[in-house]
Design a protein around this motif. Structure first.
Motif, mmCIF file in Angstrom:
data_model
loop_
_atom_site.group_PDB
_atom_site.id
_atom_site.type_symbol
_atom_site.label_atom_id
_atom_site.label_comp_id
_atom_site.label_asym_id
_atom_site.label_seq_id
_atom_site.Cartn_x
_atom_site.Cartn_y
_atom_site.Cartn_z
ATOM 1 N N LEU A 126 0.826 -1.212 0.000
ATOM 2 C CA LEU A 126 0.000 0.000 0.000
ATOM 3 C C LEU A 126 0.859 1.261 0.000
ATOM 4 O O LEU A 126 0.551 2.231 -0.692
ATOM 5 N N VAL A 127 1.940 1.237 0.758
ATOM 6 C CA VAL A 127 2.829 2.397 0.813
ATOM 7 C C VAL A 127 3.449 2.650 -0.557
ATOM 8 O O VAL A 127 3.462 3.780 -1.050
ATOM 9 N N GLN A 128 3.975 1.605 -1.180
ATOM 10 C CA GLN A 128 4.617 1.774 -2.475
ATOM 11 C C GLN A 128 3.646 2.261 -3.537
ATOM 12 O O GLN A 128 3.952 3.176 -4.308
ATOM 13 N N SER A 129 2.458 1.665 -3.590
ATOM 14 C CA SER A 129 1.483 2.073 -4.601
ATOM 15 C C SER A 129 0.971 3.485 -4.336
ATOM 16 O O SER A 129 0.786 4.277 -5.265
ATOM 17 N N SER A 130 0.777 3.819 -3.062
ATOM 18 C CA SER A 130 0.293 5.163 -2.713
ATOM 19 C C SER A 130 1.331 6.226 -3.057
ATOM 20 O O SER A 130 0.990 7.301 -3.556
ATOM 21 N N GLN A 131 2.608 5.916 -2.808
ATOM 22 C CA GLN A 131 3.652 6.882 -3.130
ATOM 23 C C GLN A 131 3.756 7.105 -4.636
ATOM 24 O O GLN A 131 3.966 8.232 -5.091
ATOM 25 N N LYS A 132 3.587 6.048 -5.411
ATOM 26 C CA LYS A 132 3.614 6.197 -6.868
ATOM 27 C C LYS A 132 2.463 7.079 -7.344
ATOM 28 O O LYS A 132 2.631 7.928 -8.221
#
Length: 336
Positions: free
Chosen positions: A219-225
């Motif tokens: 979730l963190v990686q996708s949200s940051q993208k």
């Protein structure tokens, strides 16, 4: 086009009016503050917020916060606003915070996406072997005390939610102890000091890398993208003053001149002066801020003595440095 020319300025309208401002309006309503007083002089109307289509600038948001200070007899509104501003998931940048793997990751996300998460004040971090220090740009301006209260309350609330308990932050404030000191105790805690060289929050490193209970790396990686994509779509990433700060900090050991800085950013000195004036500051104030921040880092991270800090900043003797430090911060280096 260089980085400073691409940076957004204080009057650029990119902040969705129905995000953090909607929280602030609800809190003010609960404190019996009329909408017209809260929004006075900001160029924002209640319908703009309700429409969910209006975008506002940092300048407008700061005016609303300033109005609350001027027209409210309640001293807790800025703290209450801060408590909700980072933990309410308006967009992808907030999701990056709320599902962070560690407190350290959350704080770095907070700094990276501050234009979306805390657009009214720009945060910065530095670390020593024992502690992490969080501070904000232009934080020593006495008119920004209410912004600092909101920002510190926001981070305190965020880390408490992420960690599952209140973390032992220390709080240092540049201003004198206010009459409403009890609000600081209630919303921040007992470890609060005033008349310090700059405003900052300090936390022991032992809390930074503990795995958090609600973490989600995916979730963190996708949200940051998605947040980064939003930046690119909106044509924003860093503010004008943040980009200038980075340049000045990188060159703080040199004899920084306005003319050389303007040349580096491919603009005339007059244009740079005009931009700074629009942001209610001037070149020397920005240089002095960077010197103060550098001095405090050298004292706190590396344990430098006054003579070493003076030498690092290319100030010809320790007595001149002490006078300069007093001019930058209003107090002696002994206060550190």
């Amino acid at each position: 086009m260089n980085k400073l020319q691409r940076a957004f300025e204080c009057d650029y309208r990119y902040i969705p009016a129905h995000n953090q401002l909607s929280i602030l309006m609800d809190i003010c309503h609960s404190h019996d503050m009329q909408h017209d007083l809260v929004l006075r002089g900001s160029g924002i109307f209640l319908d703009d917020i309700l429409s969910a289509k209006k975008r506002i600038s940092v300048e407008q948001m700061q005016q609303v916060l300033k109005n609350i200070t001027a027209f409210s007899h309640q001293n807790d509104i800025h703290f209450l606003f801060g408590q909700r501003s980072l933990i309410t998931p308006f967009h992808e940048a907030h999701h990056s915070l709320l599902y962070a793997n560690t407190i350290a990751e959350a704080l770095h996300v907070y700094v990276k996406f501050s234009s979306l998460l805390c657009p009214w004040l720009t945060p910065q971090l530095f670390e020593s072997q024992q502690k992490i220090y969080l501070y904000w740009l232009d934080e020593n301006n006495t008119n920004n005390q209410y912004l600092i209260e909101s920002a510190m309350s926001a981070v305190q609330s965020l880390t408490r939610q992420l960690y599952g308990q209140k973390l032992p932050w220390s709080f240092e404030f540049h201003n004198d102890e206010p009459e409403y000191i009890e609000q600081y105790w209630v919303h921040l805690g007992d470890d609060v000091e005033f008349n310090r060289p700059m405003n900052m929050m300090i936390l022991d490193r032992q809390y930074l890398y503990t795995p958090l209970p609600n973490a989600s790396s995916i979730l963190v990686q996708s949200s940051q993208k998605q947040a980064q994509s939003h930046f690119e779509k909106m044509g924003i990433e860093q503010s004008f003053l943040a980009v200038l700060y980075q340049y000045l900090m990188q060159n703080i050991q040199h004899n920084i001149q306005l003319e050389h800085t303007a040349e580096y950013f491919a603009m005339s000195p007059a244009t740079l002066k005009r931009k700074l004036k629009k942001h209610r500051t001037h070149f020397q104030a920005q240089v002095d801020q960077c010197r103060l921040h550098t001095a405090i880092k050298l004292y706190r991270i590396y344990g430098y003595k006054t003579e070493q800090v003076s030498e690092y900043l290319q100030i010809n003797d320790a007595n001149n440095f002490r006078r300069a430090f007093k001019r930058w911060s209003g107090m002696s280096p002994h206060a550190i």
